[in-house]
Design a protein around this motif. Structure first.
Motif, PDB file in Angstrom:
ATOM      1  N   GLY A   1       0.789  -1.232   0.000  1.00  0.00           N
ATOM      2  CA  GLY A   1       0.000   0.000   0.000  1.00  0.00           C
ATOM      3  C   GLY A   1       0.818   1.278   0.000  1.00  0.00           C
ATOM      4  N   ARG A   2       2.152   1.159   0.084  1.00  0.00           N
ATOM      5  CA  ARG A   2       2.997   2.370   0.112  1.00  0.00           C
ATOM      6  C   ARG A   2       3.930   2.422  -1.085  1.00  0.00           C
ATOM      7  N   ILE A   3       4.316   3.650  -1.446  1.00  0.00           N
ATOM      8  CA  ILE A   3       5.404   3.822  -2.419  1.00  0.00           C
ATOM      9  C   ILE A   3       6.717   3.695  -1.646  1.00  0.00           C
ATOM     10  N   VAL A   4       7.538   2.730  -2.045  1.00  0.00           N
ATOM     11  CA  VAL A   4       8.803   2.534  -1.318  1.00  0.00           C
ATOM     12  C   VAL A   4       9.998   3.122  -2.059  1.00  0.00           C
ATOM     13  N   GLU A   5       9.852   3.380  -3.355  1.00  0.00           N
ATOM     14  CA  GLU A   5      10.952   3.970  -4.110  1.00  0.00           C
ATOM     15  C   GLU A   5      10.403   4.587  -5.381  1.00  0.00           C
ATOM     16  N   THR A   6      10.889   5.758  -5.754  1.00  0.00           N
ATOM     17  CA  THR A   6      10.572   6.360  -7.062  1.00  0.00           C
ATOM     18  C   THR A   6      11.889   6.813  -7.673  1.00  0.00           C
ATOM     19  N   ALA A   7      12.136   6.402  -8.922  1.00  0.00           N
ATOM     20  CA  ALA A   7      13.429   6.732  -9.539  1.00  0.00           C
ATOM     21  C   ALA A   7      13.323   6.636 -11.049  1.00  0.00           C
ATOM     22  N   PRO A   8      14.260   7.278 -11.758  1.00  0.00           N
ATOM     23  CA  PRO A   8      14.335   7.078 -13.213  1.00  0.00           C
ATOM     24  C   PRO A   8      14.564   5.598 -13.514  1.00  0.00           C
ATOM     25  N   VAL A   9      14.090   5.150 -14.680  1.00  0.00           N
ATOM     26  CA  VAL A   9      14.095   3.711 -14.976  1.00  0.00           C
ATOM     27  C   VAL A   9      15.507   3.135 -14.927  1.00  0.00           C
ATOM     28  N   ALA A  10      16.503   3.867 -15.366  1.00  0.00           N
ATOM     29  CA  ALA A  10      17.876   3.328 -15.360  1.00  0.00           C
ATOM     30  C   ALA A  10      18.322   3.019 -13.937  1.00  0.00           C
ATOM     31  N   ASP A  11      17.993   3.911 -13.003  1.00  0.00           N
ATOM     32  CA  ASP A  11      18.393   3.685 -11.607  1.00  0.00           C
ATOM     33  C   ASP A  11      17.692   2.469 -11.018  1.00  0.00           C
ATOM     34  N   ILE A  12      16.440   2.246 -11.435  1.00  0.00           N
ATOM     35  CA  ILE A  12      15.684   1.103 -10.907  1.00  0.00           C
ATOM     36  C   ILE A  12      16.392  -0.212 -11.279  1.00  0.00           C
ATOM     37  N   PHE A  13      16.873  -0.277 -12.511  1.00  0.00           N
ATOM     38  CA  PHE A  13      17.532  -1.520 -12.936  1.00  0.00           C
ATOM     39  C   PHE A  13      18.997  -1.589 -12.507  1.00  0.00           C
ATOM     40  N   LEU A  14      19.692  -0.456 -12.499  1.00  0.00           N
ATOM     41  CA  LEU A  14      21.142  -0.497 -12.257  1.00  0.00           C
ATOM     42  C   LEU A  14      21.489  -0.288 -10.784  1.00  0.00           C
ATOM     43  N   ALA A  15      20.670   0.481 -10.068  1.00  0.00           N
ATOM     44  CA  ALA A  15      21.010   0.770  -8.670  1.00  0.00           C
ATOM     45  C   ALA A  15      19.746   0.820  -7.806  1.00  0.00           C
ATOM     46  N   PRO A  16      18.985  -0.297  -7.770  1.00  0.00           N
ATOM     47  CA  PRO A  16      17.759  -0.293  -6.960  1.00  0.00           C
ATOM     48  C   PRO A  16      18.110  -0.149  -5.478  1.00  0.00           C
ATOM     49  N   ARG A  17      17.387   0.728  -4.773  1.00  0.00           N
ATOM     50  CA  ARG A  17      17.741   0.993  -3.378  1.00  0.00           C
ATOM     51  C   ARG A  17      16.914   0.158  -2.412  1.00  0.00           C
ATOM     52  N   HIS A  18      15.596   0.071  -2.657  1.00  0.00           N
ATOM     53  CA  HIS A  18      14.742  -0.632  -1.691  1.00  0.00           C
ATOM     54  C   HIS A  18      14.740  -2.129  -1.970  1.00  0.00           C
ATOM     55  N   VAL A  19      14.637  -2.924  -0.930  1.00  0.00           N
ATOM     56  CA  VAL A  19      14.701  -4.383  -1.089  1.00  0.00           C
ATOM     57  C   VAL A  19      13.586  -4.898  -2.013  1.00  0.00           C
ATOM     58  N   THR A  20      12.413  -4.256  -1.997  1.00  0.00           N
ATOM     59  CA  THR A  20      11.322  -4.672  -2.889  1.00  0.00           C
ATOM     60  C   THR A  20      11.717  -4.470  -4.345  1.00  0.00           C
ATOM     61  N   THR A  21      12.344  -3.330  -4.630  1.00  0.00           N
ATOM     62  CA  THR A  21      12.809  -3.044  -5.993  1.00  0.00           C
ATOM     63  C   THR A  21      13.887  -4.048  -6.386  1.00  0.00           C
ATOM     64  N   GLN A  22      14.809  -4.301  -5.469  1.00  0.00           N
ATOM     65  CA  GLN A  22      15.888  -5.257  -5.760  1.00  0.00           C
ATOM     66  C   GLN A  22      15.318  -6.626  -6.109  1.00  0.00           C
ATOM     67  N   ARG A  23      14.288  -7.046  -5.381  1.00  0.00           N
ATOM     68  CA  ARG A  23      13.700  -8.366  -5.650  1.00  0.00           C
ATOM     69  C   ARG A  23      12.999  -8.398  -7.005  1.00  0.00           C
ATOM     70  N   LEU A  24      12.271  -7.322  -7.322  1.00  0.00           N
ATOM     71  CA  LEU A  24      11.595  -7.269  -8.625  1.00  0.00           C
ATOM     72  C   LEU A  24      12.615  -7.351  -9.761  1.00  0.00           C
ATOM     73  N   VAL A  25      13.704  -6.607  -9.625  1.00  0.00           N
ATOM     74  CA  VAL A  25      14.723  -6.586 -10.681  1.00  0.00           C
ATOM     75  C   VAL A  25      15.421  -7.946 -10.757  1.00  0.00           C
ATOM     76  N   GLU A  26      15.754  -8.536  -9.601  1.00  0.00           N
ATOM     77  CA  GLU A  26      16.407  -9.859  -9.606  1.00  0.00           C
ATOM     78  C   GLU A  26      15.520 -10.910 -10.246  1.00  0.00           C
ATOM     79  N   ALA A  27      14.236 -10.886  -9.902  1.00  0.00           N
ATOM     80  CA  ALA A  27      13.314 -11.876 -10.467  1.00  0.00           C
ATOM     81  C   ALA A  27      13.237 -11.720 -11.979  1.00  0.00           C
ATOM     82  N   HIS A  28      13.237 -10.463 -12.429  1.00  0.00           N
ATOM     83  CA  HIS A  28      13.190 -10.196 -13.867  1.00  0.00           C
ATOM     84  C   HIS A  28      14.463 -10.693 -14.548  1.00  0.00           C
ATOM     85  N   LEU A  29      15.623 -10.356 -13.982  1.00  0.00           N
ATOM     86  CA  LEU A  29      16.885 -10.736 -14.624  1.00  0.00           C
ATOM     87  C   LEU A  29      17.074 -12.247 -14.615  1.00  0.00           C
TER      88      LEU A  29
END
Ligand SMILES: Nc1ncnc2c1ncn2[C@@H]1O[C@H](COP(=O)(O)OP(=O)(O)O)[C@@H](O)[C@H]1O
Ligand SMILES: [Mg+2]
Length: 263
Positions: free
Chosen positions: A225-253
Motif C-alpha cells: 500500500g505504500r510507495i517505497v521507491e521512485t526513480a528514473p528507470v535506469a536507476d531502478i535496474f542499475l542501482a535499486p535501493r529498496h529491497v522490494t525493488t531489488q527483488r523485482l529486478v532480480e526476479a526479472h533478470l
C-alpha cells in the motif's frame, strides 16, 4: 488540451476487516508529466489498482478513500470530473469494457456524447483515432461487436476511444497482461508512439519489469500500500535501493539468466 502535470497527492484507501479499519493504500503521491510514462510496479495486491481507482473516484464497493487529492497544473479537481475529460483509461481485459450487444460505433458515440462533443465531430474524431491506433478500415470496425474482434483489436479500440476523448493523460492498468506476446509488443509500441507523438502522459500499472524496461521513463515501486521507491528507470535496474525493488529486478533478470537455470 495542453495540461502538463498531473499530481496525485496523499491518497489513502481503507476497508473494514473483522469490524476494524484496514489501510489498503497509505498516503500515496505520484507526479506525471506530459509525454512521460510513469510505471507503477509492485506485487499483486500491493495497491496499484486501488490507487488508480481512488484517483478517478471509481473505488470498488467496500473500500473508501480517507485522504488525498488530484490536481492538474496546480488546480485541485473534483475527481469525478477527471475521468475521460482529463484522464482516459485502458484496462487489463478490454473485452469486459464493451457491452456485447452494442457496436463499436455505439460505444464511441456514448463516450464522446457524454463529454458534450457534437455527433458529427465525435464521428470524425473516432475515425481518426482508430487509424492512429493502428487499425485499418475504421468504418467497417465501427459496425462490429466485441465478440467479433480479437483481444488485441479490442485493446486498440480502447486506446482509440481514449485518444478520441483528447484527454492529456492515460491510466493503463495492466494493459497487456491478457494478450499474447506478439500483440503485447505491438500495444507497447503503440503506447510508446503516442507518448512521443501526442505527448500523452501515461501512468502504466504493471507487475512486468520487461514492460517497465521497454516503456517507462520513471518508476514508482509499491509494497503493502505504500510507495517505497521512485526513480528514473535506469536507476531502478542499475542501482535499486529498496529491497522490494531489488527483488523485482532480480526476479526479472533471472528469467534471462539461462546459465543460472542450467546450474
Ligand atoms: N473491494 C475490495 N474490498 C476489500 N479489499 C480490497 C478490495 N479491492 C482490493 N482489495 C484489497 O486491496 C489490496 C490492494 O488491491 P489492488 O489495488 O487491487 O492491488 P494490485 O492492483 O496492486 O494488485 C489487496 O490486498 C486487495 O485484496
Ligand atoms: Mg491491479
Amino acid at each position: 488540451m495542453t495540461s502538463s502535470t498531473l499530481a496525485i497527492e496523499g491518497i489513502s484507501v481503507e476497508t473494514a476487516r473483522h469490524g476494524s479499519p484496514l489501510v489498503l493504500v497509505d498516503n500515496v503521491s505520484l507526479i506525471l508529466g506530459a509525454g512521460e510514462v510513469l510505471a507503477l510496479v509492485g506485487a499483486n495486491g500491493s495497491g496499484k489498482s486501488l490507487t488508480c481507482a481512488a484517483s478517478l473516484d471509481v473505488l470498488p464497493p467496500g473500500t473508501r478513500m480517507t485522504s488525498g487529492s488530484v490536481s492538474i497544473d496546480g488546480s485541485v479537481l473534483q475527481r469525478s470530473m477527471l475521468r475521460a475529460r482529463h484522464i482516459a483509461t485502458i484496462m487489463q481485459n478490454p473485452r469486459s469494457a464493451f457491452n456485447p450487444v452494442r457496436t463499436m460505433q455505439e460505444h464511441a458515440r456514448e463516450t464522446l456524447s457524454a463529454l458534450g462533443i457534437p455527433k458529427a465531430e465525435g464521428d470524425q474524431r473516432i475515425l481518426q483515432a482508430i487509424r492512429a491506433s493502428g487499425l485499418d478500415e475504421p468504418e467497417r470496425l465501427l459496425r462490429l461487436h466485441s465478440f467479433e474482434m480479437s483481444g488485441g483489436m479490442l485493446q486498440r479500440m480502447m486506446i482509440a476511444l481514449a485518444l478520441a476523448t483528447e484527454a492529456p493523460f492515460l491510466f493503463a492498468d495492466e494493459p497487456t497482461t491478457d494478450l499474447d506476446l506478439i500483440v503485447q509488443r505491438e500495444i507497447l509500441d503503440l503506447l510508446d508512439h503516442l507518448k512521443r507523438e501526442r505527448r500523452l502522459g501515461i501512468l502504466l500499472v504493471t507487475h512486468d519489469m520487461g514492460v517497465v524496461a521497454k516503456l517507462a521513463d520513471r518508476v514508482a515501486v509499491m509494497d503493502g500500500g505504500r510507495i517505497v521507491e521512485t526513480a528514473p528507470v535506469a536507476d531502478i535496474f542499475l542501482a535499486p535501493r529498496h529491497v522490494t525493488t531489488q527483488r523485482l529486478v532480480e526476479a526479472h533478470l533471472s528469467l534471462y539468466n539461462l546459465s543460472g537455470v542450467a546450474a
